[in-house]
Design a protein around this motif. Structure first.
Motif, short mmCIF file in Angstrom:
data_model
loop_
_atom_site.label_atom_id
_atom_site.label_comp_id
_atom_site.label_asym_id
_atom_site.label_seq_id
_atom_site.Cartn_x
_atom_site.Cartn_y
_atom_site.Cartn_z
N ALA A 414 0.83 -1.21 0.00
CA ALA A 414 0.00 0.00 0.00
C ALA A 414 0.86 1.25 0.00
N ARG A 415 1.94 1.22 0.78
CA ARG A 415 2.85 2.37 0.80
C ARG A 415 3.50 2.59 -0.55
N LEU A 416 4.01 1.51 -1.17
CA LEU A 416 4.64 1.65 -2.47
C LEU A 416 3.65 2.15 -3.51
N ARG A 417 2.44 1.63 -3.48
CA ARG A 417 1.42 2.11 -4.42
C ARG A 417 1.20 3.61 -4.27
N ARG A 418 1.02 4.06 -3.03
CA ARG A 418 0.81 5.49 -2.81
C ARG A 418 1.99 6.30 -3.30
N GLU A 419 3.18 5.85 -3.02
CA GLU A 419 4.37 6.65 -3.36
C GLU A 419 4.58 6.72 -4.87
N VAL A 420 4.37 5.62 -5.58
CA VAL A 420 4.58 5.68 -7.04
C VAL A 420 3.45 6.46 -7.71
N LEU A 421 2.24 6.39 -7.17
CA LEU A 421 1.16 7.22 -7.70
C LEU A 421 1.49 8.70 -7.56
N ASP A 422 1.89 9.09 -6.36
CA ASP A 422 2.15 10.51 -6.11
C ASP A 422 3.34 11.01 -6.91
N LYS A 423 4.38 10.18 -7.05
CA LYS A 423 5.57 10.61 -7.80
C LYS A 423 5.27 10.71 -9.29
N CYS A 424 4.53 9.74 -9.83
CA CYS A 424 4.20 9.80 -11.25
C CYS A 424 3.27 10.98 -11.53
N ALA A 425 2.40 11.32 -10.59
CA ALA A 425 1.51 12.47 -10.77
C ALA A 425 2.30 13.78 -10.86
N VAL A 426 3.45 13.83 -10.22
CA VAL A 426 4.33 14.99 -10.32
C VAL A 426 5.09 14.99 -11.64
N ASP A 427 5.70 13.85 -11.97
CA ASP A 427 6.64 13.80 -13.09
C ASP A 427 5.98 13.55 -14.44
N SER A 428 4.92 12.76 -14.47
CA SER A 428 4.27 12.39 -15.75
C SER A 428 2.76 12.27 -15.55
N PRO A 429 2.08 13.36 -15.28
CA PRO A 429 0.65 13.27 -14.94
C PRO A 429 -0.22 12.75 -16.08
#
Length: 443
Positions: A414-429
C-alpha cells in the motif's frame, strides 16, 4: 551543411555512381547520432551517422558492424533497410552508413490511431524472421548477452545512482530470484517496439534502429514492445498497443518462432521495464556529467517514475491477497497558500507563463519542440514544489534489495502504491497507466 553536402556527394559518387545531391535534411535531433534524408540520382536515401568516433567508443560494436548486421538481416528477407555504403575514415563524416529511404509512417501516434488490420500479425511474423537469421551470417562483433551478468550490471548501476529507489530495488531482487535458465541464443533486435518500425497502408514496412542487437533470449524481444511505456497510451492492448498477447504469440509461433514460455516472457517484461527505469536515471547522470546538457535529457531523467509505477503494477501479484486489498494511505498534505514575498513556486510559474505567452508563439521547428520541453520541465518543478514528494528511501531500498523485506510485509505494498502514484503524478501526470493504477488501487 555545405561541408556535409560536399562530403556526402563525394561518398555517394564512390558508392552509388554519378549523381547530384539534393534535398539534404536532418531527420532527428540529438547532439551526436544523426539521421539525414537526401536524394541522389533520382532516388531517396538516409544517412545514419555519428559525427565523431568518440561517441561510439563505449558501445560493444561500431557502425561498420551494425551496417553488416543490417545487411545480413536484409539479405535474409527481413524488412530491414537496404544499406548502400559504409562511411570510411577518409570520408570525413564520422562513422555511419547510408541506406535507401523507405517512405512510411514511423510516429507511434500516427500508426496507433489507425493501425492496418495485419499489423500485429506482421510484427509477430517479422520477429520470428529476425530470430531465424542464421548465426553464421551475424557479424562476430555482435555480443552474446549473459542474463546473469547483465542483471548484475543493472544492480551495480542502481547502486551507483544512489541505490535508494524502493520500486527499482524490489524489481532487481525479483529478477535475481526468478532468473531463467539460459535459452538457445537467437539474434535479438533489442529495441523492437513502436517508434522503431515503419508502417504503411498494407502493414509493416521496415524495422529500424539495430544498434542494440545482440545474441540472446528470444523472449527479450517478445516482451520489449509489450512494455506499458511502448504502448503509447493504449494500455488495454498489451501487444504493442495494437492487440492481444494471444494473437501476437500465435503469429510469432506460426512463422517459426520459439514456443512462447509465459513465465520467461514475464521475466523479460519486468527486466526490460527495470532496464528502462535505470535508463531514465542514466539520462539524469548524463546531464549532470555534462555529456548532454539539453533540457530534453534532464526531463527524460524524471520519467523514471513511469517505470516505477509499472514495476509495482507488475510485481504486486507477488504480495498476499490481504496486502493487495489493503487501502492506500493518504497523500502528504498540500502546501498552504503563500503569503509575503513571492515563493519559489510563484517565480517558476511567472517564468513558465512568460515562455508560454512571449516565447512559444515566436518559435518554430525544433526550437518550438525545445520550448515545449522547457515548459514541461517547469511544470514538473511546479508540481514538485506543491506536492513535496520524493522517491528516495535508502533504508527501504536496501532492505528490499537484500531480501530482508518483501511484499508480504504488512502495509508495504500500500505504501509503495501510494508513493509511485504521487511521484508519477508529479513527473508524468498524463501517463496513461497512472489513471489505470488510480482506478485499480482506488487512489
Amino acid at each position: 551543411m555545405t561541408d556535409l553536402s560536399d562530403l556526402l556527394a563525394s561518398f555517394m559518387s564512390r558508392t552509388a555512381g554519378a549523381g547530384v545531391l539534393s534535398g539534404l535534411e536532418r531527420l532527428s535531433g540529438g547532439a551526436n547520432m544523426e539521421s539525414w534524408s537526401f536524394d541522389w540520382a533520382g532516388s531517396g536515401y538516409v544517412l545514419r551517422r555519428a559525427p565523431s568516433a568518440a561517441y561510439m567508443a563505449d558501445r560493444p560494436y561500431g557502425h561498420a558492424d551494425e551496417a553488416a548486421l543490417v545487411m545480413a538481416a536484409h539479405d535474409a528477407g527481413v524488412k530491414a533497410p537496404e544499406v548502400v555504403g559504409v562511411l570510411a575514415d577518409g570520408d570525413g563524416m564520422g562513422t555511419g552508413y547510408a541506406m535507401r529511404r523507405i517512405v512510411a509512417a514511423v510516429s507511434p501516434a500516427t500508426i496507433l490511431a489507425d493501425p492496418p488490420p495485419s499489423l500485429l500479425g506482421d510484427l509477430g511474423r517479422e520477429l520470428a524472421h529476425i530470430h531465424a537469421i542464421p548465426m553464421a551470417s551475424v557479424p562476430d562483433a555482435i555480443p552474446l548477452m549473459d542474463t546473469r551478468e547483465a542483471l548484475a550490471e543493472l544492480r551495480a548501476r542502481f547502486l551507483s545512482y544512489g541505490g535508494d529507489r524502493p520500486a527499482i530495488a524490489l524489481a532487481i531482487r525479483w529478477c535475481e530470484d526468478h532468473l531463467p535458465a539460459p535459452a538457445e541464443p537467437v539474434l535479438v533486435h533489442g529495441d523492437y517496439r513502436m517508434g522503431n518500425v515503419m508502417v504503411g497502408a498494407d502493414g509493416l514496412a521496415a524495422v529500424l534502429d539495430w544498434e542494440l542487437a545482440h545474441r540472446g533470449d528470444a523472449h527479450e524481444d517478445l516482451a520489449f514492445g509489450c512494455m506499458t511505456v511502448w504502448r503509447f497510451g493504449r494500455i488495454d492492448k498489451p501487444a504493442f498497443g495494437i492487440g492481444s498477447l494471444a494473437d501476437y504469440f500465435a503469429a510469432y509461433e506460426a512463422a517459426g518462432g520459439v514456443k512462447v514460455d509465459h513465465d520467461r516472457f514475464r521475466f523479460w517484461l519486468i527486466y526490460r521495464t527495470l532496464w528502462w527505469a535505470l535508463g531514465c536515471l542514466q539520462m539524469g547522470q548524463m546531464w549532470r556529467s555534462g555529456a548532454d546538457r539539453t533540457v530534453e535529457r534532464v526531463v527524460i531523467g524524471r520519467r523514471t517514475a513511469e517505470q516505477e509505477l509499472d514495476l509495482v503494477r507488475l510485481l504486486e501479484e507477488e504480495a498476499p491477497a490481504a496486502e493487495r486489498a489493503r487501502p492506500l494511505p493518504p497523500s502528504p498534505d498540500a502546501a498552504s497558500a503563500p503569503v509575503g514575498e513571492p515563493t519559489n513556486r510563484e517565480i517558476v510559474q511567472a517564468v513558465r507563463d512568460w515562455i508560454e505567452g512571449a516565447v512559444k508563439p515566436a518559435t518554430q521547428g525544433h526550437a518550438k519542440f525545445e520550448v515545449a520541453v522547457a515548459m514541461n520541465a517547469l511544470g514538473i518543478v511546479l508540481r514538485d514544489l506543491d506536492a513535496g514528494v520524493r522517491a528516495e528511501d535508502a533504508a527501504l531500498a536496501d532492505a528490499l534489495l537484500s531480501g530482508a523485506t518483501t511484499l508480504a510485509a504488512p502495509g508495504l505494498l500500500a505504501r509503495l502504491r501510494r508513493e509511485v502514484l504521487d511521484k508519477c503524478a508529479v513527473d508524468s501526470p498524463k501517463y496513461a497507466a497512472l489513471a489505470a493504477a488510480r482506478a485499480d488501487w482506488r487512489g
